[in-house]
Design a protein around this motif. Structure first.
Motif, PDB file in Angstrom:
ATOM      1  N   ILE A 186       0.717  -1.620   0.366  1.00 56.57           N
ATOM      2  CA  ILE A 186      -0.284  -0.160   0.075  1.00 56.57           C
ATOM      3  C   ILE A 186       0.309   1.060   0.098  1.00 56.57           C
ATOM      4  O   ILE A 186       0.790   2.211  -0.816  1.00 56.57           O
ATOM      5  N   SER A 187       1.971   1.636   0.753  1.00 57.95           N
ATOM      6  CA  SER A 187       2.714   2.234   0.676  1.00 57.95           C
ATOM      7  C   SER A 187       3.470   2.765  -0.563  1.00 57.95           C
ATOM      8  O   SER A 187       3.255   3.346  -0.618  1.00 57.95           O
ATOM      9  N   LYS A 188       4.709   1.239  -0.944  1.00 58.53           N
ATOM     10  CA  LYS A 188       4.671   1.583  -2.827  1.00 58.53           C
ATOM     11  C   LYS A 188       3.885   1.943  -3.478  1.00 58.53           C
ATOM     12  O   LYS A 188       4.253   2.933  -4.112  1.00 58.53           O
ATOM     13  N   LYS A 189       2.788   1.101  -3.548  1.00 57.47           N
ATOM     14  CA  LYS A 189       0.631   1.900  -4.532  1.00 57.47           C
ATOM     15  C   LYS A 189       1.231   3.346  -4.454  1.00 57.47           C
ATOM     16  O   LYS A 189       0.478   4.243  -5.735  1.00 57.47           O
ATOM     17  N   ASP A 190       0.771   4.036  -3.080  1.00 55.00           N
ATOM     18  CA  ASP A 190       0.431   5.229  -2.634  1.00 55.00           C
ATOM     19  C   ASP A 190       1.872   5.916  -2.654  1.00 55.00           C
ATOM     20  O   ASP A 190       1.402   7.372  -4.180  1.00 55.00           O
ATOM     21  N   TYR A 191       3.380   5.245  -2.884  1.00 48.46           N
ATOM     22  CA  TYR A 191       4.410   6.826  -2.938  1.00 48.46           C
ATOM     23  C   TYR A 191       4.732   7.363  -4.934  1.00 48.46           C
ATOM     24  O   TYR A 191       4.799   8.113  -5.495  1.00 48.46           O
ATOM     25  N   PHE A 192       4.246   5.427  -5.802  1.00 52.95           N
ATOM     26  CA  PHE A 192       4.011   5.727  -7.170  1.00 52.95           C
ATOM     27  C   PHE A 192       3.258   6.661  -7.691  1.00 52.95           C
ATOM     28  O   PHE A 192       3.354   7.694  -8.936  1.00 52.95           O
ATOM     29  N   ASN A 212      15.208  -4.316 -10.461  1.00 53.94           N
ATOM     30  CA  ASN A 212      15.880  -4.114 -10.107  1.00 53.94           C
ATOM     31  C   ASN A 212      15.939  -2.833  -8.827  1.00 53.94           C
ATOM     32  O   ASN A 212      15.589  -2.297  -7.951  1.00 53.94           O
ATOM     33  N   ARG A 213      15.548  -2.182  -9.744  1.00 57.00           N
ATOM     34  CA  ARG A 213      14.694  -0.674  -9.004  1.00 57.00           C
ATOM     35  C   ARG A 213      13.879  -0.769  -8.315  1.00 57.00           C
ATOM     36  O   ARG A 213      13.820   0.277  -7.136  1.00 57.00           O
ATOM     37  N   ASN A 214      13.096  -1.648  -8.348  1.00 58.49           N
ATOM     38  CA  ASN A 214      12.028  -2.119  -8.042  1.00 58.49           C
ATOM     39  C   ASN A 214      12.704  -2.095  -5.922  1.00 58.49           C
ATOM     40  O   ASN A 214      12.226  -1.999  -5.359  1.00 58.49           O
ATOM     41  N   LYS A 215      13.223  -3.021  -6.612  1.00 60.19           N
ATOM     42  CA  LYS A 215      14.517  -3.865  -5.557  1.00 60.19           C
ATOM     43  C   LYS A 215      14.694  -2.619  -4.493  1.00 60.19           C
ATOM     44  O   LYS A 215      13.791  -2.423  -3.054  1.00 60.19           O
ATOM     45  N   ILE A 216      14.579  -1.758  -4.701  1.00 57.02           N
ATOM     46  CA  ILE A 216      16.031  -0.572  -4.485  1.00 57.02           C
ATOM     47  C   ILE A 216      14.835   0.182  -4.024  1.00 57.02           C
ATOM     48  O   ILE A 216      14.622   0.732  -2.127  1.00 57.02           O
ATOM     49  N   ILE A 217      13.426   0.743  -4.217  1.00 58.01           N
ATOM     50  CA  ILE A 217      12.653   1.349  -3.908  1.00 58.01           C
ATOM     51  C   ILE A 217      12.016   0.831  -2.389  1.00 58.01           C
ATOM     52  O   ILE A 217      11.635   1.467  -1.725  1.00 58.01           O
ATOM     53  N   LYS A 275      14.490  11.681  -8.663  1.00 60.55           N
ATOM     54  CA  LYS A 275      14.055  11.866  -8.198  1.00 60.55           C
ATOM     55  C   LYS A 275      13.005  11.697  -8.096  1.00 60.55           C
ATOM     56  O   LYS A 275      11.624  11.420  -6.557  1.00 60.55           O
ATOM     57  N   VAL A 276      12.972  10.120  -7.888  1.00 60.37           N
ATOM     58  CA  VAL A 276      12.538   9.151  -7.023  1.00 60.37           C
ATOM     59  C   VAL A 276      12.636   8.934  -5.321  1.00 60.37           C
ATOM     60  O   VAL A 276      12.380   8.508  -4.263  1.00 60.37           O
ATOM     61  N   ILE A 277      14.134   9.663  -5.352  1.00 67.96           N
ATOM     62  CA  ILE A 277      14.699   9.154  -4.055  1.00 67.96           C
ATOM     63  C   ILE A 277      15.569   9.615  -4.207  1.00 67.96           C
ATOM     64  O   ILE A 277      16.167  11.384  -4.656  1.00 67.96           O
TER      65      ILE A 277
END
Length: 418
Positions: free
Chosen positions: A241-247, A274-279, A315-317
């Motif tokens: 949920i947190s990832k969905k809201d953030y995206f 791989n970037r998903n894993k990092i996020i 600017k994702v992180i």
């Protein structure tokens, strides 16, 4: 014929000696008075408490009541003989001496009120009274600040696994009013204790104080959802949920991005495995450093650097050097927390509260809670974080603590320069 010479002590030496003895005796007396234990034979006692003295009253039924005051206090305290295994600590800060009456009963009905208060209720939380000990307080003059503490142990009526909130009631209220209540740890004893504060208790007025057990109210659809996703775990749901809201936030924001050598769309940036894993790791553990990301992702150092560069470019992180480490965290536009070593799992709400304070200087916790429809403890947590970061300052106005942006802070000065 010789003469016997008697060396006489000088008067100033004798006076100095007497003064030293006097101050030493006073110091020893003050040390003795600093902590005093009173074994009460029954369930009530009257006592005089001196300024800066701590007194522990031990009643029958394993009841302990501690009190500290910075002014002279004439105290009467009384417990109902049905109350057992309770421990409470009162800290009084005041300007004038006090006459104080404290009466404790197991339920609010036992005080003979004409109308019992309603129980507190906020947001998706419910509050149950299971403590079986309510204090009625009455004084002859206003108390500027009363701090209440209780050791969070089962032997004193608390379940260490549950959340508790102090609450106060007086005749001007219809229901119990929740107090900001913190869980703190005594560094010397490693004991967890609860702490809350009440300001400006009026003279000749009855106040009632107790603890409520806090539990979350689950709607039916949440129970269905929990059953369906039980196999993958609640923790995974929280991250999802947190990832969905953030995206969703990333896709709807308006912010200029200099892509440089990269020719990817935001969707392509977010779809890479791989970037998903990092996020995922950064959302779960904001402030994680490079070496930990290297270990957790299993990527080669050069590959990890490449993916981090893409995420930073879009600017994702964001990143910040903390001591010897480079740390990474979610990126939020206008995020004052971005440059501070802080856990950012709820930084979006922190930022929203800060913006609300900027738009309405002088707002207070209860108004923020009503506007955001978020539990008062959550609001207090985020406001306290903003205060620790010196982004806001609080000014007392009656029983309210009004919140203002701290425009003298480094953050606002830097933003003005930008």
């Amino acid at each position: 014929m010789g003469y016997l010479r008697i060396k006489r002590k000088k008067p100033w030496f004798s006076m100095l000696f007497l003064l030293l003895v006097f101050f030493e005796i006073n110091f020893l007396v003050s040390q003795v008075l600093a902590v005093r234990t009173v074994n009460v034979p029954g369930f009530s006692t009257d006592d005089n408490v001196y300024p800066n003295e701590t007194v522990r009253y031990i009643f029958p039924n394993e009841i302990i009541f501690d009190i500290t005051t910075n002014v002279s206090l004439n105290l009467h305290i009384e417990y109902d003989n049905g109350i057992r295994n309770r421990q409470t600590y009162f800290h009084i800060n005041n300007t004038n001496p006090l006459l104080m009456n404290i009466t404790s009963k197991s339920s609010i009905q036992n005080f003979g009120l004409s109308k019992a208060p309603q129980g507190p209720r906020e947001g998706e939380f419910q509050f149950q009274y299971k403590y079986n000990c309510i204090f009625q307080i009455r004084t002859n003059t206003t108390i500027e600040m009363l701090t209440i503490e209780g050791i969070k142990k089962s032997q004193y009526g608390f379940n260490p696994e549950f959340v508790y909130s102090l609450a106060v009631y007086d005749s001007t209220l219809d229901s119990w009013e929740l107090l900001d209540t913190f869980e703190m740890v005594n560094e010397s004893s490693s004991e967890t204790y609860l702490q809350g504060k009440i300001f400006d208790l009026e003279a000749d007025k009855d106040y009632y104080i107790t603890y409520f057990e806090v539990s979350e109210v689950f709607n039916d659809w949440i129970w269905i959802l929990v059953i369906v996703i039980g196999a993958i775990g609640i923790g995974a749901l929280t991250i999802l949920i947190s990832k969905k809201d953030y995206f969703q936030y990333l896709k709807t924001r308006t912010i200029p991005i200099e892509k440089g050598a990269h020719r990817l769309s935001l969707e392509e940036v977010l779809e890479n495995e791989n970037r998903n894993k990092i996020i995922d790791i950064i959302l779960k553990e904001p402030g994680v450093h490079f070496n930990e990301l290297l270990r957790r992702t299993g990527l080669a150092a050069g590959n990890l650097v490449w993916h981090l560069d893409i995420l930073e470019t879009y600017k994702v992180i964001g990143k910040q050097r903390i001591g010897k480490f480079i740390t990474y965290f979610p990126y939020y536009q206008r995020n004052p927390i971005s440059n501070i070593d802080l856990q950012l799992s709820k930084s979006k709400l922190t930022l929203e509260i800060l913006e609300m304070i900027e738009d309405d200087p002088g707002i207070w916790n209860n108004l923020i809670k009503k506007k955001l429809k978020v539990d008062h403890k959550t609001i207090f947590y985020h406001v306290n974080k903003l205060k620790e970061l010196e982004l806001v300052k609080l000014k007392k106005d009656g029983r309210k603590k009004k919140i203002y942006p701290n425009f003298d802070s480094e953050f606002y000065n830097n933003r003005n320069l930008d």
